[in-house]
Motif scaffolding. Structure first.
Motif, PDB file in Angstrom:
ATOM      1  N   ARG A  13      -2.151  -0.265 -19.113  1.00 32.60           N
ATOM      2  CA  ARG A  13      -1.968  -0.514 -17.673  1.00 32.60           C
ATOM      3  C   ARG A  13      -1.318   0.692 -17.000  1.00 32.60           C
ATOM      4  NH1 ARG A  13       0.090  -5.507 -19.669  1.00 32.60           N
ATOM      5  NH2 ARG A  13       2.131  -4.859 -18.904  1.00 32.60           N
ATOM      6  N   LEU A  17      -2.947   3.001 -13.921  1.00 32.16           N
ATOM      7  CA  LEU A  17      -2.242   3.373 -12.688  1.00 32.16           C
ATOM      8  C   LEU A  17      -2.196   4.893 -12.513  1.00 32.16           C
ATOM      9  CD1 LEU A  17       0.665   0.780 -12.831  1.00 32.16           C
ATOM     10  CD2 LEU A  17      -1.328   0.744 -11.307  1.00 32.16           C
ATOM     11  N   THR A  20      -5.646   6.241 -11.446  1.00 29.69           N
ATOM     12  CA  THR A  20      -5.986   5.940 -10.052  1.00 29.69           C
ATOM     13  C   THR A  20      -5.227   6.818  -9.067  1.00 29.69           C
ATOM     14  OG1 THR A  20      -4.344   4.155  -9.897  1.00 29.69           O
ATOM     15  CG2 THR A  20      -6.594   3.539 -10.553  1.00 29.69           C
ATOM     16  N   LYS A  21      -4.080   7.330  -9.484  1.00 24.47           N
ATOM     17  CA  LYS A  21      -3.285   8.202  -8.609  1.00 24.47           C
ATOM     18  C   LYS A  21      -3.662   9.676  -8.748  1.00 24.47           C
ATOM     19  CE  LYS A  21       0.615   5.074  -8.575  1.00 24.47           C
ATOM     20  NZ  LYS A  21       1.996   4.822  -8.995  1.00 24.47           N
ATOM     21  N   GLY A  41      -7.597  -3.727 -11.960  1.00 25.66           N
ATOM     22  CA  GLY A  41      -6.643  -3.459 -10.881  1.00 25.66           C
ATOM     23  C   GLY A  41      -5.729  -4.642 -10.641  1.00 25.66           C
ATOM     24  N   GLU A  42      -6.279  -5.838 -10.673  1.00 27.89           N
ATOM     25  CA  GLU A  42      -5.478  -7.048 -10.499  1.00 27.89           C
ATOM     26  C   GLU A  42      -4.548  -7.260 -11.683  1.00 27.89           C
ATOM     27  OE1 GLU A  42      -8.466 -10.004  -9.754  1.00 27.89           O
ATOM     28  OE2 GLU A  42      -8.632  -9.430  -7.638  1.00 27.89           O
ATOM     29  N   CYS A  44      -3.247  -4.992 -13.441  1.00 29.01           N
ATOM     30  CA  CYS A  44      -2.194  -3.979 -13.310  1.00 29.01           C
ATOM     31  C   CYS A  44      -1.266  -4.253 -12.125  1.00 29.01           C
ATOM     32  CB  CYS A  44      -2.814  -2.587 -13.158  1.00 29.01           C
ATOM     33  SG  CYS A  44      -3.615  -1.998 -14.638  1.00 29.01           S
ATOM     34  N   GLY A  45      -1.562  -5.275 -11.342  1.00 26.85           N
ATOM     35  CA  GLY A  45      -0.716  -5.597 -10.196  1.00 26.85           C
ATOM     36  C   GLY A  45      -0.950  -4.727  -8.978  1.00 26.85           C
ATOM     37  N   MET A  46      -2.108  -4.090  -8.908  1.00 32.08           N
ATOM     38  CA  MET A  46      -2.421  -3.239  -7.769  1.00 32.08           C
ATOM     39  C   MET A  46      -2.735  -4.109  -6.546  1.00 32.08           C
ATOM     40  SD  MET A  46      -4.765  -0.455  -9.768  1.00 32.08           S
ATOM     41  CE  MET A  46      -4.783   0.741  -8.456  1.00 32.08           C
ATOM     42  N   GLU A  47      -2.517  -3.571  -5.372  1.00 26.69           N
ATOM     43  CA  GLU A  47      -2.780  -4.312  -4.139  1.00 26.69           C
ATOM     44  C   GLU A  47      -4.262  -4.600  -3.957  1.00 26.69           C
ATOM     45  OE1 GLU A  47      -1.019  -2.623  -0.654  1.00 26.69           O
ATOM     46  OE2 GLU A  47       0.920  -2.344  -1.652  1.00 26.69           O
ATOM     47  N   GLU A  48      -5.098  -3.662  -4.340  1.00 28.86           N
ATOM     48  CA  GLU A  48      -6.545  -3.803  -4.194  1.00 28.86           C
ATOM     49  C   GLU A  48      -7.198  -3.831  -5.571  1.00 28.86           C
ATOM     50  OE1 GLU A  48      -8.315  -3.970  -1.262  1.00 28.86           O
ATOM     51  OE2 GLU A  48      -6.422  -3.988  -0.165  1.00 28.86           O
ATOM     52  N   LEU A  50      -9.855  -2.904  -8.422  1.00 26.36           N
ATOM     53  CA  LEU A  50     -10.616  -1.676  -8.669  1.00 26.36           C
ATOM     54  C   LEU A  50     -12.107  -1.946  -8.825  1.00 26.36           C
ATOM     55  CD1 LEU A  50      -8.356   0.280 -11.191  1.00 26.36           C
ATOM     56  CD2 LEU A  50      -8.698   0.716  -8.760  1.00 26.36           C
TER      57      LEU A  50
END
Length: 90
Positions: A13, A17, A20-21, A41-42, A44-48, A50
């Motif tokens: 995870r 992250l 993606t950065k 993405g979900e 990993c707790g990302m807002e959007e 992937l």
């Protein structure tokens, strides 16, 4: 293009992250036996999301990205005893 094997684990995870950065990098696949079918993405707790589902078959992921002309890499965060078998597929 980066494929993370062991994507749902803590270090996987973190790698998702980081990719993606990073400029010029993209998550092309997420492989794990946990959270199969869920968006990485979900997980990993990302807002959007992937829009990259976790798949438990590395060959399926590699087959789907093999048509791309972009350079790719597979990073393996699975158990050390299974890495050799995983590398034989790449």
């Amino acid at each position: 293009m980066v494929v993370i094997n062991g994507a749902a684990k803590e270090i996987g995870r973190a790698a998702i992250l980081a990719v993606t950065k990073a400029r010029g990098m993209e998550v092309a696949g997420a492989v794990d036996t946990y959270h199969v079918g869920e968006d990485i993405g979900e997980v990993c707790g990302m807002e959007e999301p992937l829009e990259v589902p976790i798949i438990n078959d590395p060959m399926m992921v590699l087959g789907s990205i093999s048509q791309s002309k972009a350079t790719g890499v597979v990073v393996d965060f699975t158990d050390p005893s299974s890495v050799y078998d995983n590398v034989k597929h790449v």
